[in-house]
Design a protein around this motif. Structure first.
Motif, mmCIF file in Angstrom:
data_model
loop_
_atom_site.group_PDB
_atom_site.id
_atom_site.type_symbol
_atom_site.label_atom_id
_atom_site.label_comp_id
_atom_site.label_asym_id
_atom_site.label_seq_id
_atom_site.Cartn_x
_atom_site.Cartn_y
_atom_site.Cartn_z
ATOM 1 N N ILE A 1 48.916 33.286 38.882
ATOM 2 C CA ILE A 1 47.812 32.262 39.131
ATOM 3 C C ILE A 1 48.068 31.825 40.733
ATOM 4 C CG2 ILE A 1 47.341 29.928 38.956
ATOM 5 C CD1 ILE A 1 48.065 30.131 36.005
ATOM 6 N N GLU A 2 46.926 31.931 41.322
ATOM 7 C CA GLU A 2 46.808 31.622 42.810
ATOM 8 C C GLU A 2 45.841 30.310 42.985
ATOM 9 O OE1 GLU A 2 45.914 33.222 47.351
ATOM 10 O OE2 GLU A 2 45.789 34.746 45.569
ATOM 11 N N ILE A 3 46.269 29.194 43.577
ATOM 12 C CA ILE A 3 45.496 28.071 43.875
ATOM 13 C C ILE A 3 45.178 28.243 45.246
ATOM 14 C CG2 ILE A 3 45.530 25.447 44.063
ATOM 15 C CD1 ILE A 3 47.366 25.385 41.606
ATOM 16 N N VAL A 4 43.854 28.324 45.607
ATOM 17 C CA VAL A 4 43.624 28.777 47.043
ATOM 18 C C VAL A 4 43.653 27.045 47.669
ATOM 19 C CG1 VAL A 4 41.577 29.272 48.629
ATOM 20 C CG2 VAL A 4 41.786 30.492 46.342
ATOM 21 N N LYS A 5 44.274 27.307 48.738
ATOM 22 C CA LYS A 5 44.431 25.788 49.575
ATOM 23 C C LYS A 5 43.808 26.013 51.012
ATOM 24 C CE LYS A 5 48.336 24.077 46.814
ATOM 25 N NZ LYS A 5 49.662 23.690 47.073
ATOM 26 N N SER A 6 43.449 25.069 51.605
ATOM 27 C CA SER A 6 43.060 24.880 53.011
ATOM 28 C C SER A 6 44.177 25.063 54.005
ATOM 29 C CB SER A 6 42.394 23.557 53.156
ATOM 30 O OG SER A 6 43.231 22.455 53.126
ATOM 31 N N ALA A 7 44.004 25.153 55.147
ATOM 32 C CA ALA A 7 44.879 25.603 56.170
ATOM 33 C C ALA A 7 45.961 24.271 56.300
ATOM 34 C CB ALA A 7 44.176 25.629 57.556
ATOM 35 N N ASP A 8 45.523 23.039 55.850
ATOM 36 C CA ASP A 8 46.270 21.947 55.935
ATOM 37 C C ASP A 8 47.083 21.812 54.586
ATOM 38 O OD1 ASP A 8 44.214 21.117 54.681
ATOM 39 O OD2 ASP A 8 43.743 19.417 55.710
ATOM 40 N N GLY A 9 46.858 22.715 53.579
ATOM 41 C CA GLY A 9 47.620 22.683 52.267
ATOM 42 C C GLY A 9 47.025 21.731 51.200
ATOM 43 N N HIS A 10 45.560 21.561 51.548
ATOM 44 C CA HIS A 10 44.928 20.947 50.408
ATOM 45 C C HIS A 10 44.296 21.737 49.541
ATOM 46 C CE1 HIS A 10 45.521 17.409 53.454
ATOM 47 N NE2 HIS A 10 45.863 16.740 52.365
ATOM 48 N N SER A 11 44.236 21.538 48.016
ATOM 49 C CA SER A 11 43.466 22.231 47.244
ATOM 50 C C SER A 11 42.126 22.358 47.513
ATOM 51 C CB SER A 11 43.499 21.709 45.808
ATOM 52 O OG SER A 11 42.694 22.485 44.937
ATOM 53 N N THR A 12 41.344 23.544 47.400
ATOM 54 C CA THR A 12 39.979 23.778 47.565
ATOM 55 C C THR A 12 39.046 23.726 46.339
ATOM 56 O OG1 THR A 12 40.201 26.147 47.780
ATOM 57 C CG2 THR A 12 40.461 24.998 49.731
ATOM 58 N N GLU A 13 39.831 23.412 45.105
ATOM 59 C CA GLU A 13 39.070 23.575 44.037
ATOM 60 C C GLU A 13 38.950 24.906 43.343
ATOM 61 O OE1 GLU A 13 35.987 20.474 43.569
ATOM 62 O OE2 GLU A 13 37.399 18.928 44.033
ATOM 63 N N ARG A 14 39.379 25.913 43.916
ATOM 64 C CA ARG A 14 39.327 27.254 43.559
ATOM 65 C C ARG A 14 40.531 27.842 43.176
ATOM 66 N NH1 ARG A 14 37.492 30.673 47.628
ATOM 67 N NH2 ARG A 14 38.157 29.230 49.255
ATOM 68 N N VAL A 15 40.475 28.709 42.059
ATOM 69 C CA VAL A 15 41.713 29.171 41.564
ATOM 70 C C VAL A 15 41.739 30.708 41.014
ATOM 71 C CG1 VAL A 15 43.639 29.235 39.740
ATOM 72 C CG2 VAL A 15 42.745 27.089 40.623
ATOM 73 N N TYR A 16 42.458 31.634 41.409
ATOM 74 C CA TYR A 16 42.289 32.949 40.824
ATOM 75 C C TYR A 16 43.290 33.321 39.769
ATOM 76 C CZ TYR A 16 39.487 34.117 44.837
ATOM 77 O OH TYR A 16 38.215 34.422 45.790
ATOM 78 N N VAL A 17 42.805 33.481 38.597
ATOM 79 C CA VAL A 17 43.721 33.623 37.434
ATOM 80 C C VAL A 17 43.825 35.330 37.311
ATOM 81 C CG1 VAL A 17 44.250 33.239 35.114
ATOM 82 C CG2 VAL A 17 43.202 31.474 36.660
ATOM 83 N N GLY A 18 44.959 35.958 37.154
ATOM 84 C CA GLY A 18 44.981 37.377 36.908
ATOM 85 C C GLY A 18 45.684 37.808 35.550
ATOM 86 N N PHE A 19 45.124 38.801 35.149
ATOM 87 C CA PHE A 19 45.597 39.489 33.731
ATOM 88 C C PHE A 19 46.273 40.609 33.816
ATOM 89 C CE2 PHE A 19 42.407 36.070 33.254
ATOM 90 C CZ PHE A 19 42.706 35.287 31.955
ATOM 91 N N ASP A 20 47.087 40.958 32.997
ATOM 92 C CA ASP A 20 47.874 42.283 32.899
ATOM 93 C C ASP A 20 47.014 43.279 32.214
ATOM 94 O OD1 ASP A 20 50.334 41.358 34.245
ATOM 95 O OD2 ASP A 20 51.239 40.695 32.520
ATOM 96 N N TYR A 21 46.163 42.790 31.248
ATOM 97 C CA TYR A 21 45.489 43.919 30.557
ATOM 98 C C TYR A 21 43.952 43.382 30.818
ATOM 99 C CZ TYR A 21 49.851 45.018 28.606
ATOM 100 O OH TYR A 21 51.049 45.463 28.088
ATOM 101 N N GLU A 22 43.022 44.468 30.814
ATOM 102 C CA GLU A 22 41.623 44.183 30.980
ATOM 103 C C GLU A 22 41.186 43.537 29.650
ATOM 104 O OE1 GLU A 22 39.527 47.598 31.724
ATOM 105 O OE2 GLU A 22 40.461 47.872 33.875
ATOM 106 N N ALA A 23 41.694 43.724 28.602
ATOM 107 C CA ALA A 23 41.152 43.237 27.458
ATOM 108 C C ALA A 23 41.348 41.677 27.260
ATOM 109 C CB ALA A 23 41.694 43.897 26.152
ATOM 110 N N GLU A 24 42.616 41.395 27.972
ATOM 111 C CA GLU A 24 42.890 39.933 27.907
ATOM 112 C C GLU A 24 41.796 39.199 28.565
ATOM 113 O OE1 GLU A 24 47.706 40.544 27.590
ATOM 114 O OE2 GLU A 24 46.743 39.788 29.392
ATOM 115 N N CYS A 25 41.481 39.719 29.984
ATOM 116 C CA CYS A 25 40.538 39.031 30.784
ATOM 117 C C CYS A 25 39.171 38.945 30.148
ATOM 118 C CB CYS A 25 40.556 39.727 32.211
ATOM 119 S SG CYS A 25 39.448 39.108 33.286
ATOM 120 N N ASP A 26 38.559 40.140 29.424
ATOM 121 C CA ASP A 26 37.552 40.010 28.665
ATOM 122 C C ASP A 26 37.297 39.118 27.726
ATOM 123 O OD1 ASP A 26 36.809 42.219 30.482
ATOM 124 O OD2 ASP A 26 37.287 43.779 28.930
ATOM 125 N N ALA A 27 38.474 38.943 27.145
ATOM 126 C CA ALA A 27 38.546 38.039 25.678
ATOM 127 C C ALA A 27 38.436 36.551 26.353
ATOM 128 C CB ALA A 27 39.761 38.019 24.993
#
Length: 236
Positions: free
Chosen positions: A40-66
């Motif tokens: 999980i990667e929480i995208v933050k601004s240059a000053d360290g504040h959350s941008t309300e955007r997050v990337y969530v990774g999955f080890d298997y394609e089927a998990e992401c599809d589900a």
């Protein structure tokens, strides 16, 4: 992205939502326990504040599809905590890699398959070699103990040998190939160093002067030692 099979992009994520809460929600779609920090990667601004955007990774394609299928059934939005805010999500499109290569999916084996893998070394050696080694007193149970110990106690032939592309110490080996090569080399070395009363070998002969008569009491001591070990550890 290189380290995950697929990735979801979340937007409008409340700033108080933690990685632990995100992992708890997406765990229902995963067969293995999620990596809270690494997937999980929480995208933050240059000053360290959350941008309300997050990337969530999955080890298997089927998990992401589900997960994506469940989100689509909720009209593209999910609620992650008591704030009640609706989080939007969409799959991240892949781009052609200019260099490097994407990591392969995580291996997944049942308990039965894992246990069976400890005896798969028998498929890597010539049956004629087995017959020869047994004829000189090196039985299969002894060899099995050596290979089991190598798998359990040496990470090189255990978990590291099962690592994905890009995570391996020795990239020239495919998954499991390092242990297979070790098995073959080990058997060849065993055959080379075998010493019997009938054929003691050059190393044993070198213990005596050229005009000295060879004596074989060492073989008697070794046979007694092995017999004692077998009685103590194998004949219980």
């Amino acid at each position: 992205f290189l380290s995950h099979a697929k990735v979801l992009h979340l937007s409008y994520v409340p700033t108080n939502v933690t990685k632990k809460e995100l992992s708890a929600y997406f765990q229902q779609f995963c067969t293995q326990r999620r990596d809270v920090e690494g997937s999980i990667e929480i995208v933050k601004s240059a000053d360290g504040h959350s941008t309300e955007r997050v990337y969530v990774g999955f080890d298997y394609e089927a998990e992401c599809d589900a997960a994506w299928g469940e989100i689509q059934s909720s009209r593209g939005g999910i609620v992650l905590n008591e704030s009640g805010a609706t989080v939007r999500a969409k799959p991240v499109g892949e781009k052609k890699l200019i260099r490097g290569r994407k990591l392969s999916p995580r291996s997944e084996r049942s308990q039965e398959e894992l246990i069976a893998s400890f005896t798969e070394w028998k498929n890597e050696i010539d049956p004629e070699d087995v017959k020869y080694l047994e004829s000189v007193g090196i039985t299969l149970d002894v060899i099995d103990e050596a290979f089991t110990a190598a798998r359990r106690n040496n990470p090189t032939f255990g978990m590291e040998d099962q690592s994905n592309i890009g995570e391996r110490l020795y990239e020239k080996y495919e998954q499991g190939d390092h242990f297979r090569a070790f098995v073959k080399d080990y058997i060849e070395v065993l055959k080379d160093v075998v010493s019997t009363r009938e054929e003691p070998g050059l190393k044993y002969e070198a213990m005596f002067m050229a005009d000295e008569e060879m004596e074989y009491s060492l073989f008697d001591h070794e046979e007694a030692r092995i017999a004692k070990l077998r009685e103590e550890y194998h004949d219980q």
